[in-house]
Design a protein around this motif. Structure first.
Motif, PDB file in Angstrom:
ATOM      1  N   ALA A 169      78.841 108.688  81.463  1.00 24.95           N
ATOM      2  CA  ALA A 169      78.222 109.959  81.544  1.00 24.95           C
ATOM      3  C   ALA A 169      76.717 109.644  80.353  1.00 24.95           C
ATOM      4  O   ALA A 169      75.542 110.073  80.812  1.00 24.95           O
ATOM      5  CB  ALA A 169      78.736 111.189  80.905  1.00 24.95           C
ATOM      6  N   ALA A 170      76.753 109.017  79.612  1.00 30.16           N
ATOM      7  CA  ALA A 170      75.668 108.775  78.424  1.00 30.16           C
ATOM      8  C   ALA A 170      74.860 107.718  79.047  1.00 30.16           C
ATOM      9  O   ALA A 170      73.291 108.049  79.109  1.00 30.16           O
ATOM     10  CB  ALA A 170      76.262 107.883  77.296  1.00 30.16           C
ATOM     11  N   GLY A 173      72.832 109.698  81.734  1.00 32.58           N
ATOM     12  CA  GLY A 173      71.532 110.455  81.068  1.00 32.58           C
ATOM     13  C   GLY A 173      70.522 109.384  80.574  1.00 32.58           C
ATOM     14  O   GLY A 173      69.341 109.802  80.683  1.00 32.58           O
ATOM     15  N   THR A 202      71.792 112.744  76.400  1.00 36.86           N
ATOM     16  CA  THR A 202      73.269 112.405  76.500  1.00 36.86           C
ATOM     17  C   THR A 202      73.942 111.888  75.180  1.00 36.86           C
ATOM     18  O   THR A 202      75.186 111.457  75.198  1.00 36.86           O
ATOM     19  CB  THR A 202      73.691 111.577  77.631  1.00 36.86           C
ATOM     20  N   GLU A 247      83.714 111.477  76.364  1.00 38.28           N
ATOM     21  CA  GLU A 247      82.130 111.726  76.254  1.00 38.28           C
ATOM     22  C   GLU A 247      82.036 113.204  75.992  1.00 38.28           C
ATOM     23  O   GLU A 247      81.312 113.557  76.913  1.00 38.28           O
ATOM     24  CB  GLU A 247      81.278 111.218  77.148  1.00 38.28           C
ATOM     25  N   ALA A 250      77.940 114.013  75.890  1.00 43.35           N
ATOM     26  CA  ALA A 250      77.212 113.742  77.419  1.00 43.35           C
ATOM     27  C   ALA A 250      77.609 114.746  78.457  1.00 43.35           C
ATOM     28  O   ALA A 250      76.835 115.109  78.856  1.00 43.35           O
ATOM     29  CB  ALA A 250      77.688 112.173  77.524  1.00 43.35           C
ATOM     30  N   SER A 253      76.230 118.062  78.101  1.00 39.29           N
ATOM     31  CA  SER A 253      74.700 118.034  78.253  1.00 39.29           C
ATOM     32  C   SER A 253      74.633 118.307  79.629  1.00 39.29           C
ATOM     33  O   SER A 253      73.436 118.855  80.000  1.00 39.29           O
ATOM     34  CB  SER A 253      74.332 116.796  77.622  1.00 39.29           C
TER      35      SER A 253
END
Length: 507
Positions: A169-170, A173, A202, A247, A250, A253
């Motif tokens: 997920a980071a 982002g 993220t 996460e 992240a 977000s």
């Protein structure tokens, strides 16, 4: 009216009412067909197949067809496809290998730029899928992260598109943030050299620009990648191979709307935890058996495993630095050492024919009691073995999730793509890894990477293998959370349910 006639009348009424109240089997369920198009490459295909298996197991209304695009130089895809045909996959998963146009880009060029030419093949394959009266309803395309040109085909067929993002997920982002910076002409190589740090929505911490993917700063790659990113913003939803507990910042977000994007579903960890049989190849069964037999003889959590992905390889000088480090630190080790392909060819790394010519003189004899050097490694089987206590890794996201799933802490040694950013996230954001050299890279911006010294490697391995480290405890806890996330009631289980509901509602 006789009692017999009355009974017959009641029975007829019950049967008639039952037919009105209970749908016939043909109408009982709304059958849906999802077409998955993975990015060419075995790693992406493996994740896609695992996701497909989860979906059809979860909902009996869903059928999935995977359209396979092969790169001419990636023979692992062929081996994996053959293993799938021979395996006991659910009947509602089908595979279609698209025609091979023999279009192989020159070395160093974007290997996915030829995907545009596959649109016609995709349309023809989908037409055959939906051509008969009893075919399931086409519910949409699920596109891998670099296959966004196929949105055009979905639009033409008037069905929705979704993304299956096989990294974190980071990273998602960072990818979208990179596109915004690129569109503002703020991504230049000077940014790397300046020592600047960037805020990514993220990530809780600012990230050094030098840890962003090299492809962001290469003209041809950036044009391709950020063209993909723009199309992420027009799909119906994005499944991400992660889970909320791994996460939290992240994922939150996206859920909080800090990033304007279609719905995001954290559905991981999606990993193949049953083995590596697809990659065995000639003599692979014997090699795997030999490795597992050696691990069986080692004490629990005593072995450090060094493996750097399907493209990970080192020259002789770097290999000897690793060897010196392993000998000096004294830990038991299993080392997957691969040879780099010829520079002017699009090929995958291969096993060394003669390890004695690569490693320091006498190394194999001196470490025979504590170590084993191999070529290809059955990574999943190794990481799941109780003898393995640490993983020196390139930080590819599949490898990262496998390591976390099996509770094995990581020492980061990234190579290319988003792996430097993954290493940053694991070490700085999440506290789940130790660093060997976070900014090491072996790609388009640095074809001759900086040498990682034996002292740096030894220091990282000793920290990694410390049995009392807090990182080891955190990884074990995260492993348990990963298992719970995909179980009934877990965060990823619930998120996947939302995706299924949304996808079928959009039919």
């Amino acid at each position: 009216m006789t009692s017999l006639q009355l009974l017959s009348l009641i029975q007829t009424h019950i049967e008639s009412s039952t037919q009105l109240l209970i749908p016939t089997p043909q109408n009982k369920m709304k059958k849906a067909e999802l077409v998955f198009i993975p990015t060419p490459g075995a790693g992406h295909l493996v994740s896609t197949v695992e996701m497909a298996k989860i979906l059809v197991d979860r909902d009996e209304r869903i059928s999935i067809t995977v359209l396979i695009i092969k790169l001419p130089f990636d023979n692992k895809v062929a081996a994996y496809t053959e293993s799938l045909v021979a395996s006991n996959l659910p009947s509602r998963i089908k595979f279609i290998i698209l025609p091979d146009d023999n279009q192989s880009p020159p070395p160093g060029k974007v290997p996915y730029s030829s995907l545009e030419s596959k649109k016609t093949h995709v349309k023809e394959a989908v037409a055959k899928l939906t051509g008969s009266p009893d075919s399931p309803t086409l519910a949409g395309f699920v596109l891998d992260m670099f296959c966004m040109c196929m949105v055009d085909v979905a639009d033409e067929l008037r069905v929705p598109s979704y993304v299956f993002f096989t990294s974190s997920a980071a990273s998602l982002g960072s990818f979208l943030n990179g596109q915004a910076l690129y569109d503002q002409n703020k991504l230049t190589t000077e940014l790397i050299d300046s020592g600047a740090e960037l805020q990514v929505p993220t990530l809780l911490n600012s990230i050094p620009a030098r840890l962003l993917p090299s492809s962001y700063f290469d003209k041809e790659w950036a044009e391709f990648l950020f063209g993909q990113a723009r199309r992420y913003r027009v799909v119906k939803g994005i499944m991400v191979n992660t889970f909320e507990e791994l996460e939290p910042y992240a994922v939150k977000s996206f859920y909080d709307g800090k990033i304007k994007i279609p719905p995001v579903y954290a559905v991981g960890p999606v990993v193949n935890i049953t083995g590596d049989n697809y990659a065995l190849g000639p003599g692979g069964i014997e090699k795997k058996a030999e490795v597992m037999a050696w691990l069986d003889d080692q004490p629990e959590s005593s072995v450090v495993f060094l493996c750097f992905g399907s493209r990970g390889c080192f020259d002789v000088d770097q290999a000897r630095e690793i060897a010196h480090a392993l000998e000096q630190c004294g830990h038991r080790f299993l080392w997957s050492l691969r040879q780099a392909p010829t520079e002017d060819k699009n090929e995958m790394p291969s096993d060394y024919a003669d390890l004695k010519g690569v490693l320091p003189e006498g190394f194999l004899d001196r470490t025979a009691e504590i170590g084993k050097v191999i070529g290809w490694a059955p990574q999943v089987a190794v990481l799941s073995h109780p003898a393995v206590g640490g993983f020196v890794s390139h930080c590819g996201w599949n490898s990262t999730l496998e390591s976390i799933r099996f509770g094995v802490p990581i020492a980061t040694w990234p190579m290319y793509a988003e792996q430097q950013a993954n290493a940053f996230q694991l070490v700085i954001e999440l506290g789940l890894a130790v660093e060997i050299k976070m900014d090491y890279r072996k790609d388009i911006l640095n074809k001759i990477p900086t040498m990682v010294t034996a002292e740096e490697i030894e220091r990282g391995i000793k920290c990694l293998m410390n049995p009392e480290s807090e990182i080891r405890k955190r990884v074990k806890e995260m492993s348990e959370k990963a298992g719970r996330a995909v179980m009934d009631g877990g965060s990823s289980f619930s998120s996947l349910g939302r995706f299924i509901d949304d996808a079928l509602d959009n039919m």
